[in-house]
Design a protein around this motif. Structure first.
Motif, PDB file in Angstrom:
ATOM      1  N   ARG A  62      32.028  16.610 -49.398  1.00  8.89           N
ATOM      2  CA  ARG A  62      32.563  15.518 -50.211  1.00  8.89           C
ATOM      3  C   ARG A  62      33.985  15.790 -50.676  1.00  8.89           C
ATOM      4  NH1 ARG A  62      28.274  12.105 -51.836  1.00  8.89           N
ATOM      5  NH2 ARG A  62      26.207  13.030 -51.503  1.00  8.89           N
ATOM      6  N   GLU A  63      34.428  17.031 -50.526  1.00  5.54           N
ATOM      7  CA  GLU A  63      35.772  17.412 -50.954  1.00  5.54           C
ATOM      8  C   GLU A  63      36.658  17.690 -49.739  1.00  5.54           C
ATOM      9  OE1 GLU A  63      36.747  17.378 -54.058  1.00  5.54           O
ATOM     10  OE2 GLU A  63      34.728  16.831 -54.765  1.00  5.54           O
ATOM     11  N   PRO A  64      37.956  17.391 -49.833  1.00  6.54           N
ATOM     12  CA  PRO A  64      38.851  17.678 -48.706  1.00  6.54           C
ATOM     13  C   PRO A  64      38.976  19.180 -48.479  1.00  6.54           C
ATOM     14  CG  PRO A  64      40.114  16.997 -50.631  1.00  6.54           C
ATOM     15  CD  PRO A  64      38.674  16.752 -50.967  1.00  6.54           C
ATOM     16  N   ALA A  65      39.041  19.581 -47.234  1.00  6.50           N
ATOM     17  CA  ALA A  65      39.199  20.994 -46.886  1.00  6.50           C
ATOM     18  C   ALA A  65      40.679  21.323 -46.816  1.00  6.50           C
ATOM     19  CB  ALA A  65      38.528  21.283 -45.547  1.00  6.50           C
ATOM     20  N   LEU A  66      41.084  22.339 -47.570  1.00  6.67           N
ATOM     21  CA  LEU A  66      42.495  22.731 -47.636  1.00  6.67           C
ATOM     22  C   LEU A  66      42.628  24.226 -47.393  1.00  6.67           C
ATOM     23  CD1 LEU A  66      43.550  20.785 -50.868  1.00  6.67           C
ATOM     24  CD2 LEU A  66      43.864  20.049 -48.494  1.00  6.67           C
ATOM     25  N   CYS A  67      43.692  24.617 -46.734  1.00 11.45           N
ATOM     26  CA  CYS A  67      44.018  26.026 -46.560  1.00 11.45           C
ATOM     27  C   CYS A  67      44.721  26.499 -47.837  1.00 11.45           C
ATOM     28  CB  CYS A  67      44.936  26.218 -45.358  1.00 11.45           C
ATOM     29  SG  CYS A  67      45.441  27.918 -45.087  1.00 11.45           S
ATOM     30  N   THR A  68      44.082  27.392 -48.567  1.00  7.92           N
ATOM     31  CA  THR A  68      44.577  27.808 -49.880  1.00  7.92           C
ATOM     32  C   THR A  68      45.552  28.976 -49.764  1.00  7.92           C
ATOM     33  OG1 THR A  68      42.797  29.402 -50.216  1.00  7.92           O
ATOM     34  CG2 THR A  68      42.369  27.120 -50.877  1.00  7.92           C
ATOM     35  N   GLU A  69      46.254  29.231 -50.870  1.00  5.53           N
ATOM     36  CA  GLU A  69      47.176  30.360 -50.898  1.00  5.53           C
ATOM     37  C   GLU A  69      46.419  31.685 -50.772  1.00  5.53           C
ATOM     38  OE1 GLU A  69      50.421  30.088 -50.658  1.00  5.53           O
ATOM     39  OE2 GLU A  69      50.054  27.922 -50.574  1.00  5.53           O
ATOM     40  N   ILE A 109      55.509  30.066 -41.943  1.00  7.71           N
ATOM     41  CA  ILE A 109      54.389  29.138 -41.708  1.00  7.71           C
ATOM     42  C   ILE A 109      54.951  27.747 -41.446  1.00  7.71           C
ATOM     43  CG2 ILE A 109      52.298  28.101 -42.643  1.00  7.71           C
ATOM     44  CD1 ILE A 109      51.993  30.530 -44.458  1.00  7.71           C
ATOM     45  N   VAL A 110      54.715  27.231 -40.249  1.00  2.27           N
ATOM     46  CA  VAL A 110      55.198  25.891 -39.909  1.00  2.27           C
ATOM     47  C   VAL A 110      54.102  24.840 -40.037  1.00  2.27           C
ATOM     48  CG1 VAL A 110      57.006  26.788 -38.403  1.00  2.27           C
ATOM     49  CG2 VAL A 110      54.757  26.213 -37.427  1.00  2.27           C
ATOM     50  N   TYR A 111      52.856  25.298 -40.114  1.00  2.00           N
ATOM     51  CA  TYR A 111      51.733  24.359 -40.166  1.00  2.00           C
ATOM     52  C   TYR A 111      50.520  25.125 -40.666  1.00  2.00           C
ATOM     53  CZ  TYR A 111      48.790  20.470 -38.393  1.00  2.00           C
ATOM     54  OH  TYR A 111      47.945  19.393 -38.259  1.00  2.00           O
ATOM     55  N   ARG A 112      49.717  24.491 -41.461  1.00  2.00           N
ATOM     56  CA  ARG A 112      48.446  25.064 -41.872  1.00  2.00           C
ATOM     57  C   ARG A 112      47.396  23.957 -41.849  1.00  2.00           C
ATOM     58  NH1 ARG A 112      48.870  27.027 -48.047  1.00  2.00           N
ATOM     59  NH2 ARG A 112      50.952  27.730 -47.436  1.00  2.00           N
ATOM     60  N   TYR A 113      46.160  24.343 -41.614  1.00  2.00           N
ATOM     61  CA  TYR A 113      45.105  23.331 -41.583  1.00  2.00           C
ATOM     62  C   TYR A 113      43.770  23.976 -41.885  1.00  2.00           C
ATOM     63  CZ  TYR A 113      44.171  24.952 -36.734  1.00  2.00           C
ATOM     64  OH  TYR A 113      43.876  25.691 -35.619  1.00  2.00           O
ATOM     65  N   SER A 114      42.810  23.130 -42.231  1.00  2.00           N
ATOM     66  CA  SER A 114      41.481  23.593 -42.587  1.00  2.00           C
ATOM     67  C   SER A 114      40.472  22.506 -42.269  1.00  2.00           C
ATOM     68  CB  SER A 114      41.422  23.943 -44.083  1.00  2.00           C
ATOM     69  OG  SER A 114      40.194  24.549 -44.422  1.00  2.00           O
ATOM     70  N   ALA A 148      53.633  11.013 -45.140  1.00  2.00           N
ATOM     71  CA  ALA A 148      54.243  12.107 -45.896  1.00  2.00           C
ATOM     72  C   ALA A 148      53.232  12.750 -46.840  1.00  2.00           C
ATOM     73  CB  ALA A 148      55.452  11.589 -46.677  1.00  2.00           C
ATOM     74  N   GLU A 149      52.385  11.943 -47.462  1.00  2.00           N
ATOM     75  CA  GLU A 149      51.382  12.486 -48.377  1.00  2.00           C
ATOM     76  C   GLU A 149      50.335  13.299 -47.619  1.00  2.00           C
ATOM     77  OE1 GLU A 149      49.032  13.463 -51.670  1.00  2.00           O
ATOM     78  OE2 GLU A 149      51.150  12.996 -51.369  1.00  2.00           O
ATOM     79  N   ASN A 150      49.889  12.795 -46.466  1.00  2.00           N
ATOM     80  CA  ASN A 150      48.923  13.541 -45.663  1.00  2.00           C
ATOM     81  C   ASN A 150      49.495  14.871 -45.202  1.00  2.00           C
ATOM     82  OD1 ASN A 150      46.862  11.668 -45.802  1.00  2.00           O
ATOM     83  ND2 ASN A 150      47.516  10.555 -43.980  1.00  2.00           N
ATOM     84  N   LEU A 151      50.726  14.840 -44.749  1.00  2.00           N
ATOM     85  CA  LEU A 151      51.361  16.061 -44.256  1.00  2.00           C
ATOM     86  C   LEU A 151      51.532  17.079 -45.373  1.00  2.00           C
ATOM     87  CD1 LEU A 151      53.945  14.292 -41.959  1.00  2.00           C
ATOM     88  CD2 LEU A 151      52.237  15.926 -41.153  1.00  2.00           C
ATOM     89  N   ARG A 152      51.880  16.622 -46.556  1.00  2.00           N
ATOM     90  CA  ARG A 152      52.056  17.541 -47.683  1.00  2.00           C
ATOM     91  C   ARG A 152      50.711  18.085 -48.150  1.00  2.00           C
ATOM     92  NH1 ARG A 152      50.861  17.854 -52.641  1.00  2.00           N
ATOM     93  NH2 ARG A 152      49.931  15.762 -52.619  1.00  2.00           N
ATOM     94  N   PHE A 153      49.740  17.203 -48.318  1.00  2.00           N
ATOM     95  CA  PHE A 153      48.472  17.583 -48.926  1.00  2.00           C
ATOM     96  C   PHE A 153      47.640  18.489 -48.011  1.00  2.00           C
ATOM     97  CE2 PHE A 153      43.999  16.621 -50.136  1.00  2.00           C
ATOM     98  CZ  PHE A 153      44.059  17.013 -51.477  1.00  2.00           C
ATOM     99  N   PHE A 154      47.585  18.130 -46.725  1.00  2.00           N
ATOM    100  CA  PHE A 154      46.716  18.870 -45.808  1.00  2.00           C
ATOM    101  C   PHE A 154      47.423  19.982 -45.045  1.00  2.00           C
ATOM    102  CE2 PHE A 154      44.434  14.790 -46.186  1.00  2.00           C
ATOM    103  CZ  PHE A 154      43.174  15.260 -46.531  1.00  2.00           C
ATOM    104  N   HIS A 155      48.727  19.857 -44.847  1.00  2.00           N
ATOM    105  CA  HIS A 155      49.410  20.782 -43.940  1.00  2.00           C
ATOM    106  C   HIS A 155      50.633  21.462 -44.544  1.00  2.00           C
ATOM    107  CE1 HIS A 155      46.727  19.017 -41.026  1.00  2.00           C
ATOM    108  NE2 HIS A 155      47.227  17.823 -41.256  1.00  2.00           N
TER     109      HIS A 155
END
Length: 590
Positions: A326-333, A357-362, A567-574
């Motif tokens: 139910r929660e978005p998956a994010l690559c954390t610090e 880091i040019v891209y991160r995903y989860s 822009a929001e998707n790219l910032r939030f997820f990647h």
């Protein structure tokens, strides 16, 4: 189904794919969820001539399927879990995909660095029997040797990759001089990498649609409920709701399978997915240190580690953490720090830091519920659960539990066979040796490539034609035809973009108008690897925005909304930060 979109755009135009389903809302089968397994099943059933509808609430392959390690592999570590059937099937499917999708699936030499001879021998049987992680230790040479001998045995029939090789410290450091100097051995075997998994998934969609009008699909359409025998759908783009009916409903929504069933009024507890994250590094030293292959090992915490060159960058992963779908998956610090420690563990003299880091995903793996079993021991196999659909007394439902990229073809065949049995039909077409999309007729030798380019490159020239062949496989012929058809001077139409010379205005128009592209984020994240490799600068984003708007005829307000959403998707997820400023729509390519 995907959670990779934040926000919503409400254009006034009507989407033809949705309208085709609304105009004929009856099918034999409705598939909910357009990840790799839903798409594979859609293709398989379409090839059998079944009247089938596929809907996906996000973009195709934008959920769990977009968050993989880009690997097509047999799963050597599954042997320790006792999943011998899965390993056999995975190895066979790996070999098969190397043949059926050679435009995207490539052999990948994989090296395991080994720092002891006997470590893990005593703990391995206990781990096998209890599936508890305990205090894991790195596997020693003897244990790894036994595992790889078993792994090789599964490739004996029809295998097309070399057997594993063991070498000592001296030869290991000659090949990989940046490895930790206390390495005792390395073991190298072959698996495969899928360079652009989202495009491979799109090829499967196109294969299905090519069978004829009985196969219908729409992305950005969400299943939100049940009404008797009908599935209630909502067009995410327009907000309109409508119903479709079928004899069989297939739930392939991955980690969200239980949530989809909940929307249908059914309580299930099938799923128990774990989160896996990755980072993509622009680090030439690390890229060179990998020597063209993957470095693969199990960390002391039991997590699988992979470091390998991909699309000119270095992919590092992965984690295995409990997750809530139910929660978005994010690559954390914290995960990033963990990855840096992993790199240091095997390449201690190479510096990695956050600016690289040019891209991160989860994403969340679609694993079955697993109680107190350690995440690393949760089965990667799949099963199919049959129930009634909602409160219907006639409609049957199949829910897929589990599944992975490597086995999608075999899984789709299994799921299709179960569906055909419910429909009282028999299989008429086998996918066992059926090439996928741009893999049909794909040239695999330098001479064959030269012949293909000569046959198709008269209008665009040899270099450009080679680029398109590498990017799309033999589907490049359709891209070339589109470019040529839209201007008498194809070379002028195909002039390189100002900010992204590897693409042209006409090619972007093709991606926007011929490949089910709904949003700007679809273009930069899944129709291309522009974002993945770190090429999405502000200037590139601005130019692509203008071209996307021109290709689809977006208004200024629609373009603003698309830019803001992307822009929001790219910032939030990647973690890609871009300015979503106002742009003026100029130019058009129809």
């Amino acid at each position: 189904m995907s959670t990779s979109q934040t926000g919503q755009v409400n254009p006034a135009d009507v989407r033809s794919e949705v309208e085709a389903i609304r105009a004929n809302p009856r099918a034999q089968v409705v598939i909910i969820g357009g990840g790799i397994n839903g798409i594979g099943t859609f293709r398989d059933l379409a090839l059998q001539g079944v009247d089938v509808i596929l809907v996906e609430r996000g973009d195709y392959a934008s959920g769990a399927s977009s968050a993989s390690s880009h690997m097509i592999h047999g799963g050597v570590r599954y042997l320790e879990n006792g999943e011998f059937r899965l390993v056999r099937e995975s190895v066979q499917e790996r070999n098969r995909l190397l043949r059926l999708a050679p435009h995207y699936v490539k052999p990948l030499p994989t090296t395991i660095p080994i720092f002891s001879t006997f470590s893990g021998i005593l703990s391995a049987p206990l781990r096998f029997l209890t599936h508890k992680q305990g205090k894991a230790k790195e596997r020693g040479a003897l244990l790894i040797k036994v595992g790889l001998m078993g792994y090789d045995s599964f490739s004996r029939d029809g295998g097309n990759v070399p057997r594993h090789k063991f070498v000592g410290r001296k030869k290991s450091l000659q090949k990989l001089p940046k490895l930790r100097p206390d390495v005792k051995y390395t073991a190298t075997y072959y698996d495969a990498a899928v360079e652009n998994p989202e495009r491979l998934a799109l090829d499967l969609v196109q294969d299905a649609l090519a069978t004829g009008p009985k196969a219908r699909t729409a992305n950005y359409v969400e299943a939100i409920g049940a009404n008797g025998d009908a599935v209630v759908l909502r067009d995410v783009v327009s907000g309109a709701t409508f119903e479709v009916t079928a004899d069989v409903v297939i739930n392939t929504s991955g980690p969200w399978t239980d949530l989809t069933n909940e929307a249908f009024g059914e309580t299930t507890h099938y799923m128990g997915g774990t989160k896996g994250s990755h980072i993509v590094l622009d680090n030439p030293e690390l890229y060179e240190a990998c020597a063209g292959g993957e470095v693969f090992f199990e960390n002391n915490d039991g997590r699988i580690v992979l470091i390998y060159p991909l699309n000119g960058r270095v992919l590092v992963g992965t984690t295995d953490l409990e997750a809530d779908p139910r929660e978005p998956a994010l690559c954390t610090e914290e995960e990033v720090d963990y990855f840096f420690k992993l790199v240091d563990h095997v390449f201690p003299t190479i510096t990695v830091d956050r600016p690289q880091i040019v891209y991160r995903y989860s994403g969340i793996r679609p694993l079955p519920g697993h109680g107190d079993t350690a995440p690393g021991f949760v089965s990667r196999d799949y099963r199919i659960e049959q129930t009634s659909f909602g409160t219907s007394k006639t409609v049957k439902q199949l829910s897929l539990v589990g599944g992975k990229w490597t086995t999608f073809r075999a899984l789709s065949e299994h799921l299709s066979n179960d569906t055909l049995a419910l429909l009282g039909l028999e299989r008429t077409v086998s996918t066992t040796d059926l090439a996928i999309g741009g893999g049909v007729g794909y040239p695999q030798t330098p001479a064959a490539v030269a012949n293909w380019v000569k046959a198709h490159g008269a209008d665009l020239g040899e270099e450009r034609t080679r680029t398109l062949l590498a990017r799309y496989g033999t589907k490049a012929s359709a891209v070339i035809d589109y470019i040529v058809a839209h201007d008498d001077d194809a070379a002028e139409t195909d002039a390189p973009l100002a900010t992204l010379p590897g693409y042209s205005t006409a090619e972007i128009a093709y991606l926007m108008t011929r490949e089910h592209t709904v949003h700007l984020s679809d273009l930069v994240l899944r129709r291309s690897i522009i974002a993945f490799v770190g090429a999405l600068t502000q200037a590139v984003f601005d130019e692509l925005s203008t071209l996307a708007a021109a290709a689809q005829g977006w208004s200024a307000d629609r373009l603003d909304a698309e830019r803001e959403q992307a822009a929001e998707n790219l910032r939030f997820f990647h973690d890609i930060v871009l300015e979503a400023k106002h742009m003026t729509v100029t130019g058009t390519v129809n």
